[in-house]
Structures are given as C-alpha cells and as structure tokens.
Design a protein around this motif. Structure first.
Motif, short mmCIF file in Angstrom:
data_model
loop_
_atom_site.label_atom_id
_atom_site.label_comp_id
_atom_site.label_asym_id
_atom_site.label_seq_id
_atom_site.Cartn_x
_atom_site.Cartn_y
_atom_site.Cartn_z
N ILE A 299 -75.74 9.89 -31.89
CA ILE A 299 -76.86 8.96 -32.01
C ILE A 299 -76.37 7.69 -32.70
CG2 ILE A 299 -79.18 8.66 -32.97
CD1 ILE A 299 -79.28 11.85 -32.89
N LYS A 300 -76.79 6.56 -32.17
CA LYS A 300 -76.30 5.29 -32.72
C LYS A 300 -76.79 5.06 -34.15
CE LYS A 300 -75.41 2.53 -28.63
NZ LYS A 300 -76.01 1.67 -27.62
N THR A 301 -75.95 4.37 -34.92
CA THR A 301 -76.28 4.09 -36.31
C THR A 301 -77.58 3.30 -36.43
OG1 THR A 301 -73.92 4.05 -36.75
CG2 THR A 301 -75.34 3.16 -38.47
N TRP B 153 -80.57 5.50 -36.58
CA TRP B 153 -80.67 6.13 -37.91
C TRP B 153 -81.26 5.16 -38.92
CZ3 TRP B 153 -80.79 11.02 -38.01
CH2 TRP B 153 -79.95 11.79 -37.21
N VAL B 154 -80.81 3.90 -38.86
CA VAL B 154 -81.31 2.90 -39.81
C VAL B 154 -82.81 2.72 -39.63
CG1 VAL B 154 -81.21 0.47 -40.47
CG2 VAL B 154 -79.11 1.70 -39.98
N VAL C 175 -85.01 4.92 -38.35
CA VAL C 175 -85.71 6.14 -38.80
C VAL C 175 -85.80 6.16 -40.33
CG1 VAL C 175 -85.58 8.66 -38.91
CG2 VAL C 175 -85.09 7.49 -36.77
N ILE C 176 -84.67 5.87 -40.99
CA ILE C 176 -84.65 5.92 -42.46
C ILE C 176 -85.56 4.83 -43.04
CG2 ILE C 176 -83.16 5.62 -44.49
CD1 ILE C 176 -80.93 6.99 -42.82
N ILE D 141 -89.18 6.05 -42.90
CA ILE D 141 -89.48 7.03 -43.96
C ILE D 141 -89.59 6.31 -45.30
CG2 ILE D 141 -88.71 9.14 -45.11
CD1 ILE D 141 -87.13 9.80 -42.57
N LEU D 142 -88.67 5.35 -45.53
CA LEU D 142 -88.65 4.59 -46.78
C LEU D 142 -89.97 3.85 -46.98
CD1 LEU D 142 -86.35 3.71 -48.96
CD2 LEU D 142 -86.45 1.56 -47.76
N SER E 111 -92.95 6.35 -47.60
CA SER E 111 -92.94 6.99 -48.92
C SER E 111 -93.19 5.97 -50.03
CB SER E 111 -91.64 7.76 -49.16
OG SER E 111 -90.54 6.94 -48.92
N ALA E 112 -92.71 4.72 -49.83
CA ALA E 112 -92.95 3.68 -50.83
C ALA E 112 -94.45 3.36 -50.90
CB ALA E 112 -92.15 2.43 -50.49
N PHE F 265 -74.41 15.95 -35.16
CA PHE F 265 -74.79 14.72 -34.46
C PHE F 265 -74.13 13.47 -35.02
CE2 PHE F 265 -78.31 17.71 -34.16
CZ PHE F 265 -78.48 17.79 -32.78
N GLN G 171 -70.84 7.85 -40.03
CA GLN G 171 -72.29 7.95 -40.24
C GLN G 171 -72.61 8.98 -41.32
OE1 GLN G 171 -73.27 8.94 -36.16
NE2 GLN G 171 -74.23 6.95 -35.85
N TRP H 38 -73.14 8.61 -44.38
CA TRP H 38 -74.20 8.17 -45.30
C TRP H 38 -75.58 8.62 -44.82
CZ3 TRP H 38 -78.12 4.84 -43.77
CH2 TRP H 38 -77.93 4.19 -42.54
N VAL H 39 -75.77 8.72 -43.49
CA VAL H 39 -77.04 9.21 -42.94
C VAL H 39 -77.27 10.65 -43.39
CG1 VAL H 39 -78.30 9.74 -40.82
CG2 VAL H 39 -76.89 7.68 -40.94
N VAL I 46 -78.43 10.72 -46.95
CA VAL I 46 -79.84 10.37 -47.10
C VAL I 46 -80.73 11.58 -46.80
CG1 VAL I 46 -81.72 9.01 -46.11
CG2 VAL I 46 -79.54 7.92 -46.61
N PHE I 47 -80.52 12.21 -45.64
CA PHE I 47 -81.39 13.33 -45.28
C PHE I 47 -81.13 14.55 -46.15
CE2 PHE I 47 -81.87 10.70 -41.48
CZ PHE I 47 -83.25 10.72 -41.37
N PRO J 153 -93.62 11.85 -52.31
CA PRO J 153 -93.20 10.53 -51.81
C PRO J 153 -92.20 9.84 -52.75
CG PRO J 153 -95.57 10.74 -51.69
CD PRO J 153 -95.09 11.93 -52.44
N ILE K 32 -88.85 11.47 -52.27
CA ILE K 32 -88.24 11.07 -51.00
C ILE K 32 -87.67 9.66 -51.12
CG2 ILE K 32 -88.74 10.50 -48.59
CD1 ILE K 32 -90.70 12.85 -48.57
N LEU K 33 -88.44 8.79 -51.77
CA LEU K 33 -88.00 7.40 -51.98
C LEU K 33 -86.69 7.37 -52.77
CD1 LEU K 33 -89.26 4.59 -51.40
CD2 LEU K 33 -90.12 4.62 -53.72
N ILE L 232 -83.74 8.71 -50.74
CA ILE L 232 -83.14 7.79 -49.77
C ILE L 232 -82.14 6.88 -50.46
CG2 ILE L 232 -83.63 5.85 -48.22
CD1 ILE L 232 -86.27 7.22 -47.52
#
Lengths: 124, 178
Positions: A2-4, A7-8, A10-11, A14-15, A18-19, B97, B102, B104-105, B108-109, B136, B139-140, B143
């Motif tokens: 999956i391309k970076t 991921w950016v 998706v993250i 979520i960020l 949650s913020a 995957f 990658q 760092w991904v 994060v998870f 939340p 999770i924040l 990340i």
C-alpha cells in the motif's frame, strides 16, 4: 504494497477525529458532586460547591495511600506513593468528564449526578 | 547461524529492558493514565522487520516479563501485557503490507493498539467504564509517539542492515523491491 500516501491519509483522518473528540471531552459541562471510589467501592460523595474550608483525607490501599485535598469547587490528589504519580500530575479536578484515576491503587474520582444538580439548574 | 541469532536476540532483549527501565524514570506531564513514549517498542519493531516475527515476540515477552518483575508492579504487568500483545498482533498484521521504508506506519498503529489494550485492561482492573473517555487522547498521543518511535526503528533497520551485513538480519523484503 500500500502506498505511503494512503497511510498518511488514513493516519491523518484518525488524528483529526481523535483530536476533535479529545477537545469535546475536555470541554463537556462540569458537575458539582464528585464521588470517590476505592477498589470499585464508593467511599464518599462530596458536593464541591458546599465545601467551606479546605481539608485533606487519606485513602489507603494495601501498603499505599493517596492523599486527597478538597477545596470549594475543586478536588485533587495532593500526594500519593503509587509508582507513576499520574493521579497527582492530574492536578485539580473540577467535575469534568475525564475522571482522576490512580490505576495502581484502584482509586477513581469522578463526577456523579445528584438530585441537587437538577435543583441547581432550576434555581440558578 | 543459530548462535548468532541467539546472541542477537539476547542483545536486543537487554537493550529493550534498559530502554524500558530508563523510560519509566522520565515523567511525562500528561495527566492521562497510560501515556508514555513507548521507546522500547523501537526494539520490538526493529526485531520484527530486521530479524523475524518470532524473535520479536520473544524479545517483547521477555522485556514485559523481566521488566515488570524488576522495575514494575503487578498492575504494570497487566497493562504492559495487554497493550504489548495487542500492539504486537497489530504490527504483525501490518508487517505483511509494509516495506522497510514504511515502518513508521507500523509504529503509529502499534502505539494506537497499545493504548487500546491498556484502556481495556484499565477498565477491567478498576471496573470504571469512565476510563474509556481517555481513548481519543490515548489514540492522539499514540499517533505522535508511534510516528516518532516508528521512524527511529525505520532508520535503525535501514542503517544497521547496511553496517552489519554479517548479522542474521533478514533481507527478503529488500530483495523483492530491487
């Protein structure tokens, strides 16, 4: 793979969510009555708006303890001998949605509903 | 080869333990139970991507077990185990995957999963559902800290594979890419 970029995205999503939720949680309306639980048992309920003089009391748990300081409108754990001191670092608690928790001593200070609260809303 | 692998695992476990114990001495000014940097996850991630998933699990369990016996508490063990295992499972799934660039991904998870695992353990131990409200925030923080520790692991994997080509590092993924 999956391309970076994906991921950016998706993250970041979520960020953002949650913020936003964190901000909402910390700005929820406050309640006057707080309850102190040790090991799941209700120790006492305090109406913070009716505290005249500041006072402290100790909650023991096993070998350890938490010292709780109560003032008008606010409450805090002033001292504890737990390993992480998370409860002390919390600082003052004004009855918001995020409770004070001392996990090692199983102590919880949280806002609770009381009939007095409804009464205040009507008169105030 | 086998001796090299045992020695490498031992060194990584020692490193994870030292980092774990040093990290406990660093106080974070965030009043949320369970927020931490998660620096020892760098070692787990490194082992996962540079050695093998089995070695990573071994290092993680040894770190949680020994670390909490010598520098923690029973509750600490419960949280570390709940968070650590959920973190490991998440990272293991993502591992399939992700490329070495990658990692760092994965960090994060993994950090998010660690927070979720801890929250469930905390609610279970203290029987206070209100703790879920910290999810939340956790999770924040996960990340942010996960991106940091994940990047650290990523740099270590890429650099160390080049510097120590004689060590039993796995290089399957790189070969696939080239």
């Amino acid at each position: 793979m999956i391309k970076t970029k994906i991921w950016v995205i998706v993250i970041s999503l979520i960020l953002t969510v949650s913020a936003a939720l964190s901000v909402i949680i910390f700005t929820l309306p406050k309640k006057n009555v707080v309850a102190i639980y040790s090991d799941g048992e209700l120790l006492r309920e305090i109406d913070l708006s009716e505290v005249a003089e500041p006072y402290t009391f100790k909650v023991e748990h096993g070998d350890g303890f938490n010292e709780i300081l109560v003032e008008r409108g606010r409450i805090r754990v002033s001292f504890a001998d737990c390993p992480d001191r998370c409860c002390v670092n919390y600082g003052w608690y004004y009855g918001g949605a995020s409770p004070v928790v001392c996990i090692p001593h199983k102590l919880v200070i949280k806002a609770v509903n009381s009939q007095k609260d409804d009464f205040d809303v009507v008169t105030g | 080869m086998k001796t090299k692998r045992i020695a490498l695992d031992a060194v990584l476990t020692a490193l994870a333990l030292s980092v774990f114990i040093i990290e406990q001495q660093i106080p974070l000014p965030i009043p949320v139970p369970g927020v931490k940097l998660g620096l020892s996850n760098v070692v787990t991630l490194f082992a996962l991507f540079a050695v093998s998933p089995l070695d990573a699990l071994l290092i993680l369990s040894l770190r949680i077990g020994i670390g909490n016996v010598f520098a923690g508490s029973v509750t600490g063990l419960i949280f570390s185990a709940a968070g650590g295992l959920l973190c490991y499972v998440t990272e293991l799934i993502l591992y399939k995957f992700l490329t070495d660039r990658q990692i760092w991904v994965c960090g994060v998870f993994g950090a998010i999963a660690h927070g979720v695992g801890q929250i469930f353990a905390a609610v279970g131990v203290s029987a206070t559902a209100e703790i879920f409200i910290y999810l939340p925030v956790l999770i924040l923080c996960g990340i942010v800290t996960g991106a940091l520790t994940g990047s650290l692991a990523q740099v270590s994997v890429i650099k160390l594979k080049k510097v120590f080509p004689f060590l039993p590092f796995r290089r399957k993924k790189e070969e696939k890419q080239n």
